[in-house]
Motif scaffolding. Structure first.
Motif, PDB file in Angstrom:
ATOM      1  N   ILE A   1      38.880  22.530  42.416  1.00 37.11           N
ATOM      2  CA  ILE A   1      38.315  21.345  41.808  1.00 37.11           C
ATOM      3  C   ILE A   1      37.951  21.931  40.314  1.00 37.11           C
ATOM      4  CG2 ILE A   1      36.050  19.862  41.776  1.00 37.11           C
ATOM      5  CD1 ILE A   1      35.865  20.552  44.948  1.00 37.11           C
ATOM      6  N   ASP A   2      38.193  20.995  39.233  1.00 36.69           N
ATOM      7  CA  ASP A   2      37.411  21.147  37.975  1.00 36.69           C
ATOM      8  C   ASP A   2      36.924  19.880  37.686  1.00 36.69           C
ATOM      9  OD1 ASP A   2      39.692  19.665  36.968  1.00 36.69           O
ATOM     10  OD2 ASP A   2      40.812  21.495  36.554  1.00 36.69           O
ATOM     11  N   ARG A   3      36.614  19.662  36.414  1.00 37.25           N
ATOM     12  CA  ARG A   3      36.083  18.498  35.991  1.00 37.25           C
ATOM     13  C   ARG A   3      37.168  17.363  35.738  1.00 37.25           C
ATOM     14  NH1 ARG A   3      32.330  21.389  31.134  1.00 37.25           N
ATOM     15  NH2 ARG A   3      31.172  22.600  32.425  1.00 37.25           N
ATOM     16  N   ARG A   4      38.296  17.595  35.695  1.00 42.08           N
ATOM     17  CA  ARG A   4      39.256  16.537  35.377  1.00 42.08           C
ATOM     18  C   ARG A   4      39.967  16.195  36.757  1.00 42.08           C
ATOM     19  NH1 ARG A   4      39.906  19.992  30.910  1.00 42.08           N
ATOM     20  NH2 ARG A   4      39.826  18.669  28.919  1.00 42.08           N
ATOM     21  N   GLY A   5      39.892  16.792  37.978  1.00 42.00           N
ATOM     22  CA  GLY A   5      40.504  16.359  39.191  1.00 42.00           C
ATOM     23  C   GLY A   5      40.578  17.704  40.081  1.00 42.00           C
ATOM     24  N   ALA A   6      41.410  17.709  41.057  1.00 38.43           N
ATOM     25  CA  ALA A   6      41.447  18.730  42.056  1.00 38.43           C
ATOM     26  C   ALA A   6      42.911  18.594  42.645  1.00 38.43           C
ATOM     27  CB  ALA A   6      40.649  18.475  43.261  1.00 38.43           C
ATOM     28  N   ASP A   7      43.428  20.085  43.091  1.00 39.58           N
ATOM     29  CA  ASP A   7      44.584  20.212  43.755  1.00 39.58           C
ATOM     30  C   ASP A   7      44.172  20.652  45.160  1.00 39.58           C
ATOM     31  OD1 ASP A   7      46.152  19.733  41.556  1.00 39.58           O
ATOM     32  OD2 ASP A   7      45.920  21.669  41.030  1.00 39.58           O
ATOM     33  N   PHE A   8      44.849  19.947  46.283  1.00 34.84           N
ATOM     34  CA  PHE A   8      44.745  20.201  47.771  1.00 34.84           C
ATOM     35  C   PHE A   8      45.785  21.050  48.128  1.00 34.84           C
ATOM     36  CE2 PHE A   8      42.836  15.935  47.591  1.00 34.84           C
ATOM     37  CZ  PHE A   8      41.696  16.202  47.144  1.00 34.84           C
ATOM     38  N   GLU A   9      45.335  22.543  48.785  1.00 33.14           N
ATOM     39  CA  GLU A   9      46.439  23.024  49.390  1.00 33.14           C
ATOM     40  C   GLU A   9      46.179  23.066  51.053  1.00 33.14           C
ATOM     41  OE1 GLU A   9      47.964  27.520  48.320  1.00 33.14           O
ATOM     42  OE2 GLU A   9      45.577  27.438  48.782  1.00 33.14           O
ATOM     43  N   LEU A  10      46.974  22.961  51.968  1.00 33.00           N
ATOM     44  CA  LEU A  10      47.095  22.993  53.155  1.00 33.00           C
ATOM     45  C   LEU A  10      47.284  24.212  53.787  1.00 33.00           C
ATOM     46  CD1 LEU A  10      46.657  21.355  56.184  1.00 33.00           C
ATOM     47  CD2 LEU A  10      48.991  21.005  56.004  1.00 33.00           C
ATOM     48  N   ARG A  11      46.331  24.958  54.376  1.00 32.76           N
ATOM     49  CA  ARG A  11      46.545  26.129  55.024  1.00 32.76           C
ATOM     50  C   ARG A  11      46.544  26.220  56.570  1.00 32.76           C
ATOM     51  NH1 ARG A  11      45.493  30.958  52.034  1.00 32.76           N
ATOM     52  NH2 ARG A  11      45.385  30.340  49.704  1.00 32.76           N
ATOM     53  N   THR A  12      47.797  26.647  57.041  1.00 33.86           N
ATOM     54  CA  THR A  12      47.779  26.720  58.518  1.00 33.86           C
ATOM     55  C   THR A  12      48.379  28.337  58.993  1.00 33.86           C
ATOM     56  OG1 THR A  12      50.152  26.101  58.703  1.00 33.86           O
ATOM     57  CG2 THR A  12      48.422  24.349  58.478  1.00 33.86           C
ATOM     58  N   ALA A  13      48.658  28.507  60.201  1.00 32.31           N
ATOM     59  CA  ALA A  13      49.364  29.678  60.763  1.00 32.31           C
ATOM     60  C   ALA A  13      50.621  29.798  60.305  1.00 32.31           C
ATOM     61  CB  ALA A  13      49.160  29.681  62.344  1.00 32.31           C
ATOM     62  N   LEU A  14      51.298  28.857  59.894  1.00 31.75           N
ATOM     63  CA  LEU A  14      52.504  28.825  59.076  1.00 31.75           C
ATOM     64  C   LEU A  14      52.770  29.156  57.765  1.00 31.75           C
ATOM     65  CD1 LEU A  14      54.193  25.991  61.278  1.00 31.75           C
ATOM     66  CD2 LEU A  14      54.270  28.383  61.960  1.00 31.75           C
ATOM     67  N   GLY A  15      51.550  29.190  57.156  1.00 32.08           N
ATOM     68  CA  GLY A  15      51.547  29.682  55.511  1.00 32.08           C
ATOM     69  C   GLY A  15      50.709  28.478  54.729  1.00 32.08           C
ATOM     70  N   SER A  16      50.984  28.358  53.791  1.00 30.73           N
ATOM     71  CA  SER A  16      50.357  27.309  53.012  1.00 30.73           C
ATOM     72  C   SER A  16      51.457  26.325  52.299  1.00 30.73           C
ATOM     73  CB  SER A  16      49.556  28.026  51.979  1.00 30.73           C
ATOM     74  OG  SER A  16      50.319  28.900  50.948  1.00 30.73           O
ATOM     75  N   GLN A  17      50.865  25.070  51.905  1.00 33.49           N
ATOM     76  CA  GLN A  17      51.603  24.005  51.041  1.00 33.49           C
ATOM     77  C   GLN A  17      50.718  23.089  50.260  1.00 33.49           C
ATOM     78  OE1 GLN A  17      53.160  22.552  55.151  1.00 33.49           O
ATOM     79  NE2 GLN A  17      52.791  20.640  54.043  1.00 33.49           N
ATOM     80  N   LYS A  18      51.245  22.498  49.175  1.00 33.57           N
ATOM     81  CA  LYS A  18      50.711  21.441  48.655  1.00 33.57           C
ATOM     82  C   LYS A  18      50.249  20.441  49.451  1.00 33.57           C
ATOM     83  CE  LYS A  18      52.346  22.722  44.075  1.00 33.57           C
ATOM     84  NZ  LYS A  18      53.367  22.309  42.853  1.00 33.57           N
ATOM     85  N   ALA A  19      49.211  19.889  49.425  1.00 33.29           N
ATOM     86  CA  ALA A  19      48.546  18.775  50.089  1.00 33.29           C
ATOM     87  C   ALA A  19      48.205  17.532  49.262  1.00 33.29           C
ATOM     88  CB  ALA A  19      47.660  19.274  50.930  1.00 33.29           C
ATOM     89  N   GLY A  20      48.598  17.595  47.947  1.00 38.89           N
ATOM     90  CA  GLY A  20      48.344  16.403  47.115  1.00 38.89           C
ATOM     91  C   GLY A  20      47.177  16.703  45.955  1.00 38.89           C
ATOM     92  N   SER A  21      47.035  15.992  45.221  1.00 39.90           N
ATOM     93  CA  SER A  21      46.248  16.276  44.125  1.00 39.90           C
ATOM     94  C   SER A  21      45.402  14.680  43.692  1.00 39.90           C
ATOM     95  CB  SER A  21      46.782  16.889  42.987  1.00 39.90           C
ATOM     96  OG  SER A  21      48.017  15.819  42.340  1.00 39.90           O
ATOM     97  N   VAL A  22      44.510  14.955  42.792  1.00 33.29           N
ATOM     98  CA  VAL A  22      43.650  13.639  42.321  1.00 33.29           C
ATOM     99  C   VAL A  22      43.529  14.180  40.814  1.00 33.29           C
ATOM    100  CG1 VAL A  22      41.417  14.419  43.210  1.00 33.29           C
ATOM    101  CG2 VAL A  22      41.955  12.015  42.649  1.00 33.29           C
ATOM    102  N   THR A  23      43.730  13.053  39.929  1.00 38.00           N
ATOM    103  CA  THR A  23      43.435  13.299  38.789  1.00 38.00           C
ATOM    104  C   THR A  23      42.468  12.082  38.260  1.00 38.00           C
ATOM    105  OG1 THR A  23      45.710  13.730  38.222  1.00 38.00           O
ATOM    106  CG2 THR A  23      44.416  13.092  36.225  1.00 38.00           C
ATOM    107  N   GLY A  24      41.319  12.552  37.650  1.00 35.62           N
ATOM    108  CA  GLY A  24      40.260  11.681  37.242  1.00 35.62           C
ATOM    109  C   GLY A  24      40.042  11.452  35.956  1.00 35.62           C
TER     110      GLY A  24
END
Length: 367
Positions: A124-147
């Motif tokens: 999270i920062d003041r302009r928006g956020a990036d989401f990252e999915l973490r599972t037993a199989l590793g990590s992957q991008k899970a979306g973002s939001v721009t404010g």
């Protein structure tokens, strides 16, 4: 543990081959050893009465693991010549073994499969956020939001116009925090994440945390990392482990408290095979508690073709009108009931010998 991934095992009748393969040892001779293990497990199933097609399917599946990089192991569940489910293991089993039985032997998964909660990390920062999915199989991008992108920084002056500008900055922060919280809520619903880790500066992550729905407050934790930093795998695992520990303690406390009857004489929790069988038949299990080394786990019960056709004695099933019945382990029969009614299961630590008594218990739902 969310048991939804086990649904394919109960869409068909048994008997089932349940196989747990240890892949934790890797040497130059691993491919040859895996070949010998595949043949030995197939023979073991055949000796227990498994059909040739299922034995061959299991042998082929284990053979395919000869060059597997998996560090721990894999479970295989097969019937009628087909492997229906093959989840990876997060811990190595105590040697490779196989069993042929009316129900799939699933309760070892509570100890061996990945119970680390599905996790979404929100940077999270003041302009928006990036989401990252973490599972037993590793990590992957899970979306973002721009404010809103302006204004986001305060000034140091204090005249009227600058105070007016700083108010606009405050409004931008509040607006963006609300948008991030809304997007994170949708992400959690889509991924079914158990844990949300909020990463960023103190004010930004706190603003987002406060705007999450009440139901997500106890699933969200905050990281002290600054804006833009990325969590290391070890840090995510530590947060996951702490979340699981807290949840287990909370559920055990809830179970102990629910055992006492309420003003109407009803208990919100039961333990022991007879009481659990009655609750399962009435579809009242809200959460199943299992200590896999408990003495009640391997007690024999009788099952019919449907999950709620369950009894302590075979004669009880006949009295209920069920013409076909098979003996099964109590823990696996109860897991089948839990899957059918979308109830989760909680792995109770071995040290918690007093709850539930015998190793099997349940929190109840009331119709």
């Amino acid at each position: 543990m969310d048991l939804a991934f086990l649904h394919p095992l109960y869409e068909h009748s048994g008997p089932w081959a349940s196989v747990y393969v240890d892949t934790s040892r890797h040497t130059e001779s691993t491919p040859h050893e895996r070949h010998l293990t595949a043949a030995a497990l197939a023979r073991e199933l055949s000796g227990q009465g498994a059909d040739e097609a299922t034995c061959r399917a299991v042998e082929d599946a284990v053979e395919d693991l000869r060059h597997s990089p998996e560090p721990h192991g894999r479970a295989l569940f097969a019937r009628a010549g087909q492997v229906v489910l093959d989840p990876p293991l997060a811990k190595a089993p105590e040697g490779s073994w196989a069993e042929w039985a009316p129900l799939p032997r699933v309760t070892p998964l509570l100890d061996l499969a990945d119970q680390e909660p599905i996790c979404v990390v929100a940077y999270i920062d003041r302009r928006g956020a990036d989401f990252e999915l973490r599972t037993a199989l590793g990590s992957q991008k899970a979306g973002s939001v721009t404010g809103r992108q302006w204004p986001v920084h305060r000034t140091s002056t204090v005249d009227w116009s600058e105070r007016h500008f700083q108010l606009k900055v405050e409004n931008t922060w509040e607006h963006n925090a609300a948008e991030i919280a809304d997007a994170l809520t949708v992400c959690q619903e889509e991924t079914r994440a158990d844990l949300l880790i909020l990463v960023g500066d103190d004010r930004e992550r706190r603003s987002v945390h406060e705007r999450l729905p009440q139901r997500l407050h106890d699933r969200a934790v905050e990281s002290a990392h600054g804006t833009g930093s990325r969590l290391l795998d070890d840090e995510v695992e530590e947060a996951r482990a702490e979340h699981v520990r807290r949840r287990t303690e909370t559920e055990l406390e809830r179970f102990l408290a629910a055992r006492a009857p309420d003003a109407e004489g009803r208990s919100g929790a039961v333990e022991g095979v007879p009481a659990l069988v009655e609750a399962a038949r009435e579809h009242r299990i809200d959460e199943l508690l299992i200590r896999t080394d408990g003495p009640d786990a391997h007690r024999e019960v009788w099952i019919g073709e449907d999950p709620d056709q369950l009894a302590v004695r075979r004669t009880e099933l006949k009295a209920l009108g069920e013409q076909h019945s098979w003996a099964a382990r109590a823990d696996d029969a109860l897991v089948r009931c839990a899957v059918a009614t979308d109830a989760p299961a909680l792995a109770v630590p071995t040290a918690a010998e007093e709850a539930p008594v015998g190793g099997l218990g349940a929190l109840l739902r009331w119709k």
